[in-house]
Design a protein around this motif. Structure first.
Motif, PDB file in Angstrom:
ATOM      1  N   PHE A 164      21.471   4.709  -5.670  1.00 13.59           N
ATOM      2  CA  PHE A 164      22.432   5.059  -4.630  1.00 13.59           C
ATOM      3  C   PHE A 164      21.779   5.714  -3.419  1.00 13.59           C
ATOM      4  O   PHE A 164      22.297   5.642  -2.314  1.00 13.59           O
ATOM      5  CB  PHE A 164      23.500   5.991  -5.182  1.00 13.59           C
ATOM      6  N   ASP A 165      20.658   6.411  -3.622  1.00 10.55           N
ATOM      7  CA  ASP A 165      19.914   6.969  -2.495  1.00 10.55           C
ATOM      8  C   ASP A 165      18.479   7.218  -2.939  1.00 10.55           C
ATOM      9  O   ASP A 165      18.175   7.258  -4.130  1.00 10.55           O
ATOM     10  CB  ASP A 165      20.569   8.241  -1.946  1.00 10.55           C
ATOM     11  N   MET A 166      17.578   7.373  -1.982  1.00  7.38           N
ATOM     12  CA  MET A 166      16.151   7.435  -2.274  1.00  7.38           C
ATOM     13  C   MET A 166      15.745   8.682  -3.054  1.00  7.38           C
ATOM     14  O   MET A 166      14.644   8.746  -3.607  1.00  7.38           O
ATOM     15  CB  MET A 166      15.346   7.359  -0.975  1.00  7.38           C
ATOM     16  N   SER A 167      16.622   9.674  -3.136  1.00  5.63           N
ATOM     17  CA  SER A 167      16.287  10.859  -3.924  1.00  5.63           C
ATOM     18  C   SER A 167      16.114  10.505  -5.396  1.00  5.63           C
ATOM     19  O   SER A 167      15.426  11.209  -6.137  1.00  5.63           O
ATOM     20  CB  SER A 167      17.371  11.931  -3.769  1.00  5.63           C
ATOM     21  N   GLU A 168      16.716   9.396  -5.842  1.00  3.22           N
ATOM     22  CA  GLU A 168      16.539   8.955  -7.225  1.00  3.22           C
ATOM     23  C   GLU A 168      15.117   8.441  -7.459  1.00  3.22           C
ATOM     24  O   GLU A 168      14.666   8.366  -8.600  1.00  3.22           O
ATOM     25  CB  GLU A 168      17.571   7.885  -7.573  1.00  3.22           C
ATOM     26  N   PHE A 169      14.427   8.066  -6.397  1.00  2.00           N
ATOM     27  CA  PHE A 169      12.999   7.744  -6.458  1.00  2.00           C
ATOM     28  C   PHE A 169      12.151   9.006  -6.301  1.00  2.00           C
ATOM     29  O   PHE A 169      10.945   8.972  -6.517  1.00  2.00           O
ATOM     30  CB  PHE A 169      12.624   6.784  -5.327  1.00  2.00           C
ATOM     31  N   GLY A 170      12.782  10.096  -5.854  1.00  3.45           N
ATOM     32  CA  GLY A 170      12.023  11.272  -5.474  1.00  3.45           C
ATOM     33  C   GLY A 170      11.360  11.090  -4.124  1.00  3.45           C
ATOM     34  O   GLY A 170      10.381  11.772  -3.800  1.00  3.45           O
ATOM     35  N   TRP A 171      11.898  10.166  -3.315  1.00  5.33           N
ATOM     36  CA  TRP A 171      11.338   9.849  -2.004  1.00  5.33           C
ATOM     37  C   TRP A 171      12.276  10.305  -0.894  1.00  5.33           C
ATOM     38  O   TRP A 171      13.493  10.402  -1.104  1.00  5.33           O
ATOM     39  CB  TRP A 171      11.134   8.340  -1.855  1.00  5.33           C
ATOM     40  N   PRO A 172      11.736  10.535   0.311  1.00  2.00           N
ATOM     41  CA  PRO A 172      12.602  10.759   1.472  1.00  2.00           C
ATOM     42  C   PRO A 172      13.380   9.484   1.797  1.00  2.00           C
ATOM     43  O   PRO A 172      12.986   8.378   1.404  1.00  2.00           O
ATOM     44  CB  PRO A 172      11.616  11.102   2.597  1.00  2.00           C
ATOM     45  N   ASP A 173      14.460   9.633   2.517  1.00  2.00           N
ATOM     46  CA  ASP A 173      15.227   8.471   2.957  1.00  2.00           C
ATOM     47  C   ASP A 173      14.367   7.600   3.873  1.00  2.00           C
ATOM     48  O   ASP A 173      13.435   8.074   4.521  1.00  2.00           O
ATOM     49  CB  ASP A 173      16.473   8.947   3.697  1.00  2.00           C
ATOM     50  N   ASN A 174      14.670   6.305   3.901  1.00  2.00           N
ATOM     51  CA  ASN A 174      14.003   5.362   4.811  1.00  2.00           C
ATOM     52  C   ASN A 174      12.493   5.297   4.575  1.00  2.00           C
ATOM     53  O   ASN A 174      11.702   5.325   5.522  1.00  2.00           O
ATOM     54  CB  ASN A 174      14.286   5.734   6.271  1.00  2.00           C
ATOM     55  N   SER A 175      12.090   5.182   3.304  1.00  2.00           N
ATOM     56  CA  SER A 175      10.662   5.203   2.968  1.00  2.00           C
ATOM     57  C   SER A 175      10.080   3.833   2.628  1.00  2.00           C
ATOM     58  O   SER A 175       8.877   3.624   2.754  1.00  2.00           O
ATOM     59  CB  SER A 175      10.419   6.137   1.768  1.00  2.00           C
ATOM     60  N   ILE A 176      10.894   2.888   2.164  1.00  2.00           N
ATOM     61  CA  ILE A 176      10.371   1.617   1.660  1.00  2.00           C
ATOM     62  C   ILE A 176       9.870   0.738   2.802  1.00  2.00           C
ATOM     63  O   ILE A 176      10.562   0.539   3.803  1.00  2.00           O
ATOM     64  CB  ILE A 176      11.450   0.870   0.851  1.00  2.00           C
ATOM     65  N   THR A 224       0.855  -1.189   0.000  1.00  2.00           N
ATOM     66  CA  THR A 224       0.000   0.000   0.000  1.00  2.00           C
ATOM     67  C   THR A 224       0.891   1.238   0.000  1.00  2.00           C
ATOM     68  O   THR A 224       2.114   1.157   0.080  1.00  2.00           O
ATOM     69  CB  THR A 224      -0.915   0.021   1.230  1.00  2.00           C
ATOM     70  N   GLY A 225       0.256   2.385  -0.072  1.00  2.00           N
ATOM     71  CA  GLY A 225       1.005   3.627  -0.075  1.00  2.00           C
ATOM     72  C   GLY A 225       1.569   3.937  -1.450  1.00  2.00           C
ATOM     73  O   GLY A 225       1.338   3.224  -2.423  1.00  2.00           O
ATOM     74  N   LEU A 226       2.327   5.004  -1.549  1.00  2.00           N
ATOM     75  CA  LEU A 226       2.896   5.437  -2.819  1.00  2.00           C
ATOM     76  C   LEU A 226       3.848   4.374  -3.357  1.00  2.00           C
ATOM     77  O   LEU A 226       4.774   3.959  -2.664  1.00  2.00           O
ATOM     78  CB  LEU A 226       3.640   6.759  -2.637  1.00  2.00           C
ATOM     79  N   PRO A 227       3.640   3.901  -4.614  1.00  2.00           N
ATOM     80  CA  PRO A 227       4.508   2.866  -5.183  1.00  2.00           C
ATOM     81  C   PRO A 227       5.492   3.437  -6.203  1.00  2.00           C
ATOM     82  O   PRO A 227       5.298   4.526  -6.739  1.00  2.00           O
ATOM     83  CB  PRO A 227       3.504   1.950  -5.876  1.00  2.00           C
ATOM     84  N   MET A 228       6.546   2.669  -6.472  1.00  2.00           N
ATOM     85  CA  MET A 228       7.493   2.997  -7.530  1.00  2.00           C
ATOM     86  C   MET A 228       7.996   1.695  -8.140  1.00  2.00           C
ATOM     87  O   MET A 228       8.401   0.775  -7.424  1.00  2.00           O
ATOM     88  CB  MET A 228       8.673   3.799  -6.993  1.00  2.00           C
ATOM     89  N   CYS A 229       7.946   1.616  -9.471  1.00  2.00           N
ATOM     90  CA  CYS A 229       8.410   0.425 -10.188  1.00  2.00           C
ATOM     91  C   CYS A 229       9.842   0.644 -10.665  1.00  2.00           C
ATOM     92  O   CYS A 229      10.196   1.728 -11.125  1.00  2.00           O
ATOM     93  CB  CYS A 229       7.490   0.154 -11.378  1.00  2.00           C
ATOM     94  N   MET A 230      10.664  -0.402 -10.562  1.00  2.00           N
ATOM     95  CA  MET A 230      12.047  -0.312 -11.022  1.00  2.00           C
ATOM     96  C   MET A 230      12.413  -1.560 -11.813  1.00  2.00           C
ATOM     97  O   MET A 230      12.202  -2.680 -11.362  1.00  2.00           O
ATOM     98  CB  MET A 230      13.005  -0.157  -9.846  1.00  2.00           C
ATOM     99  N   TYR A 231      12.953  -1.349 -13.011  1.00  2.00           N
ATOM    100  CA  TYR A 231      13.474  -2.429 -13.845  1.00  2.00           C
ATOM    101  C   TYR A 231      15.000  -2.461 -13.763  1.00  2.00           C
ATOM    102  O   TYR A 231      15.635  -1.411 -13.620  1.00  2.00           O
ATOM    103  CB  TYR A 231      13.115  -2.200 -15.311  1.00  2.00           C
ATOM    104  N   PRO A 232      15.611  -3.633 -13.915  1.00  2.00           N
ATOM    105  CA  PRO A 232      17.053  -3.662 -14.190  1.00  2.00           C
ATOM    106  C   PRO A 232      17.291  -2.992 -15.545  1.00  2.00           C
ATOM    107  O   PRO A 232      16.697  -3.394 -16.542  1.00  2.00           O
ATOM    108  CB  PRO A 232      17.380  -5.158 -14.244  1.00  2.00           C
ATOM    109  N   ASP A 233      18.115  -1.959 -15.586  1.00  2.00           N
ATOM    110  CA  ASP A 233      18.287  -1.198 -16.824  1.00  2.00           C
ATOM    111  C   ASP A 233      19.694  -1.306 -17.393  1.00  2.00           C
ATOM    112  O   ASP A 233      20.029  -0.638 -18.366  1.00  2.00           O
ATOM    113  CB  ASP A 233      17.927   0.272 -16.608  1.00  2.00           C
ATOM    114  N   GLY A 234      20.526  -2.137 -16.796  1.00  2.00           N
ATOM    115  CA  GLY A 234      21.861  -2.382 -17.326  1.00  2.00           C
ATOM    116  C   GLY A 234      21.995  -3.834 -17.737  1.00  2.00           C
ATOM    117  O   GLY A 234      21.390  -4.724 -17.124  1.00  2.00           O
ATOM    118  N   HIS A 235      22.752  -4.081 -18.778  1.00  2.00           N
ATOM    119  CA  HIS A 235      22.909  -5.456 -19.262  1.00  2.00           C
ATOM    120  C   HIS A 235      24.316  -5.648 -19.801  1.00  2.00           C
ATOM    121  O   HIS A 235      24.804  -4.838 -20.591  1.00  2.00           O
ATOM    122  CB  HIS A 235      21.896  -5.755 -20.369  1.00  2.00           C
ATOM    123  N   TYR A 236      24.976  -6.720 -19.356  1.00  2.00           N
ATOM    124  CA  TYR A 236      26.265  -7.115 -19.906  1.00  2.00           C
ATOM    125  C   TYR A 236      26.191  -8.561 -20.356  1.00  2.00           C
ATOM    126  O   TYR A 236      25.504  -9.381 -19.736  1.00  2.00           O
ATOM    127  CB  TYR A 236      27.386  -6.963 -18.868  1.00  2.00           C
TER     128      TYR A 236
END
Length: 259
Positions: free
Chosen positions: A199-211, A174-186
């Motif tokens: 590297f930090d939750m700001s890349e989600f646009g979220w505060p730290d310690n949110s998940i 529940t609550g605000l969700p965010m989807c993430m795909y693996p976007d690198g491939h070797y």
């Protein structure tokens, strides 16, 4: 006291030929490893790691690593027990060798991999209590309606494999969700690895310690990483988050400077 975090991403690319092998589902060399060397260009004293190593002094490799040959997603820390005091250095690739940037040489005191312990490219997530993939972790391959003792403590993460994962700011998906795909491939000689990291939750646009919970698959329209564009039948693939085409390996150094 003011803490200044300065992140510098330095990518060193190694080109390696590769050719996919049809019909092969398992290979004897399709496994995760990291061979660390005490000098640049993969020479000098060396040791091969297959598992988490919280203290490199135990194997006489503390503060001596200059270069590596490896397969997988590996994180090297400048303190024991996977703590990043000033520098953490990241390798992701398949059967490739490279020398670390000067800021990463002779600094590592512990190391570990991200991803499933059961298969190099299995769908998996690693959630870390510190930024830049440091500290204790909550990890798994199944949905988690809550994170137990790690509730409201996650600051960075890695996903591996080919599945997306949806992270939620509430318990029980529940609550605000965010989807993430693996976007690198070797890929190299028929062996593949897919990955993505925050590297930090700001890349989600979220505060730290949110998940607070995580579920396999992409269940929302909010996507922080898009699926990787694959090149059929070839060794080169492009990462959607970077303009370069990458093959086999990349090393990233992340410097955190405390003032």
């Amino acid at each position: 006291m003011i803490t200044l975090f300065c992140a510098i991403l330095c990518s060193l690319l190694v080109l390696a030929s590769s050719s996919p092998i049809e019909g092969v589902t398992a290979r004897p060399d399709d496994f995760r490893y990291l061979t660390a060397y005490s000098e640049p260009d993969s020479i000098g004293e060396n040791y091969t790691f297959y598992e988490y190593t919280p203290e490199l002094s135990v194997v006489m490799m503390n503060n001596v690593i200059d270069s590596v040959c490896a397969t997988g997603f590996w994180i090297l820390y400048d303190s024991i027990n996977y703590i990043d005091r000033f520098v953490s250095c990241i390798y992701h690739g398949v059967s490739a060798c490279a020398t670390f940037a000067p800021a990463c040489q002779n600094r590592a005191s512990s190391l570990r991999y991200a991803g499933s312990p059961y298969g190099l490219n299995n769908d998996y997530y690693n959630l870390y209590q510190e930024i830049y993939l440091g500290g204790e972790e909550f990890r798994g391959e199944k949905d988690a309606a809550d994170l137990g003792d790690f509730d409201l403590t996650i600051s960075s993460l890695v996903v591996t494999g080919q599945s997306a994962w949806t992270f939620y700011r509430g318990l029980n998906y529940t609550g605000l969700p965010m989807c993430m795909y693996p976007d690198g491939h070797y890929t190299n000689d028929g062996i593949d690895i897919d990955y993505g990291f925050i590297f930090d939750m700001s890349e989600f646009g979220w505060p730290d310690n949110s998940i607070r919970s995580v579920r396999r698959g992409c269940h929302v329209q909010n996507v922080v990483r898009a699926p990787v564009n694959r090149t059929p039948g070839g060794g080169k693939t492009s990462m959607t988050s970077a303009p370069e085409e990458m093959d086999a390996m990349s090393i990233t150094s992340v410097h955190t400077v405390h003032v």
